[in-house]
Design a protein around this motif. Structure first.
Motif, PDB file in Angstrom:
ATOM      1  N   SER A 139      73.599  33.956  54.836  1.00  0.00           N
ATOM      2  CA  SER A 139      73.496  34.126  53.387  1.00  0.00           C
ATOM      3  C   SER A 139      74.492  33.216  52.669  1.00  0.00           C
ATOM      4  O   SER A 139      75.668  33.154  53.034  1.00  0.00           O
ATOM      5  CB  SER A 139      73.792  35.581  52.984  1.00  0.00           C
ATOM      6  OG  SER A 139      73.891  35.696  51.579  1.00  0.00           O
ATOM      7  N   SER A 199      65.173  35.353  44.537  1.00  0.00           N
ATOM      8  CA  SER A 199      64.693  33.973  44.591  1.00  0.00           C
ATOM      9  C   SER A 199      65.781  32.988  45.034  1.00  0.00           C
ATOM     10  O   SER A 199      66.963  33.192  44.798  1.00  0.00           O
ATOM     11  CB  SER A 199      64.182  33.570  43.205  1.00  0.00           C
ATOM     12  OG  SER A 199      63.961  32.187  43.138  1.00  0.00           O
ATOM     13  N   LYS A 200      65.340  31.902  45.659  1.00  0.00           N
ATOM     14  CA  LYS A 200      66.258  30.815  46.022  1.00  0.00           C
ATOM     15  C   LYS A 200      66.782  30.110  44.771  1.00  0.00           C
ATOM     16  O   LYS A 200      67.848  29.525  44.779  1.00  0.00           O
ATOM     17  CB  LYS A 200      65.560  29.795  46.936  1.00  0.00           C
ATOM     18  CG  LYS A 200      65.110  30.371  48.259  1.00  0.00           C
ATOM     19  CD  LYS A 200      66.262  30.553  49.193  1.00  0.00           C
ATOM     20  CE  LYS A 200      65.744  30.996  50.561  1.00  0.00           C
ATOM     21  NZ  LYS A 200      66.771  31.631  51.339  1.00  0.00           N
ATOM     22  N   ASP A 201      66.003  30.174  43.682  1.00  0.00           N
ATOM     23  CA  ASP A 201      66.403  29.569  42.407  1.00  0.00           C
ATOM     24  C   ASP A 201      67.404  30.498  41.727  1.00  0.00           C
ATOM     25  O   ASP A 201      67.041  31.419  40.998  1.00  0.00           O
ATOM     26  CB  ASP A 201      65.182  29.345  41.509  1.00  0.00           C
ATOM     27  CG  ASP A 201      65.552  28.741  40.162  1.00  0.00           C
ATOM     28  OD1 ASP A 201      66.725  28.380  39.951  1.00  0.00           O
ATOM     29  OD2 ASP A 201      64.648  28.636  39.314  1.00  0.00           O
ATOM     30  N   LYS A 202      68.673  30.265  41.970  1.00  0.00           N
ATOM     31  CA  LYS A 202      69.726  31.148  41.479  1.00  0.00           C
ATOM     32  C   LYS A 202      69.891  31.076  39.960  1.00  0.00           C
ATOM     33  O   LYS A 202      70.443  31.980  39.357  1.00  0.00           O
ATOM     34  CB  LYS A 202      71.042  30.814  42.170  1.00  0.00           C
ATOM     35  CG  LYS A 202      70.991  31.101  43.659  1.00  0.00           C
ATOM     36  CD  LYS A 202      72.296  30.770  44.336  1.00  0.00           C
ATOM     37  CE  LYS A 202      72.181  31.051  45.821  1.00  0.00           C
ATOM     38  NZ  LYS A 202      73.419  30.842  46.537  1.00  0.00           N
TER      39      LYS A 202
END
Length: 163
Positions: free
Chosen positions: A60, A90-93
């Motif tokens: 992580s 989501s990977k899009d922080k």
């Protein structure tokens, strides 16, 4: 018939048969909102002192940042969060909190509105556990609002409890 555990897909499928709640762990760290979604969250680890726990993958990139927070908000997600849970994870922080109602405590813990349970926690212990770490959190403050039903993760999908 039992299968050998060597097949990761079979292992994940079997684990998914156990329904569990979903929690968003969130805080402001260095001025940025940070959130991690955990389906491995467990309440009632200890009442004295009040402790809860969850498991996080060692790979992580979010947890090392969140672990630095003075206080972490834990929101047990409710049915109203079903659509936004994947956004939170989501990977899009940059877009994780877009359109979501939140409350931030003085200590920087972020809590999601309409959650059945809120907890303000700090990291108590970290234990290695294979490809994960087990994180034990101390609960400092909490709130329950059972007008909101919890969200459940079961068979790799979100589900609602039948009343």
């Amino acid at each position: 018939m039992m299968q050998a555990v060597g097949d990761v897909t079979a292992l994940r499928t079997s684990f998914s048969g156990f329904p569990c709640g979903v929690a968003a762990l969130a805080a402001v760290v260095d001025g940025e909102q940070t959130v991690l979604v955990a389906s491995s969250f467990t309440v009632g680890v200890s009442q004295d002192p009040p402790l809860v726990m969850f498991a996080v993958q060692k790979t992580s990139t979010t947890w090392p940042v969140l672990a630095e927070a003075e206080k972490i908000g834990v929101s047990i997600l409710g049915e109203t969060h079903a659509e936004s849970t994947r956004q939170l994870a989501s990977k899009d922080k940059s877009n994780r909190f877009a359109g979501l109602e939140t409350h931030t405590t003085d200590e920087g813990a972020i809590l999601l509105e309409k959650a059945p349970v809120w907890m303000e926690c700090s990291v108590e212990h970290t234990y290695p556990a294979g490809d994960h770490d087990i994180i034990v959190l101390r609960v400092h403050n909490l709130r329950s609002d059972f007008d909101h039903a919890p969200l459940v993760w079961h068979r790799s999908a979100f589900a609602a409890l039948a009343g």
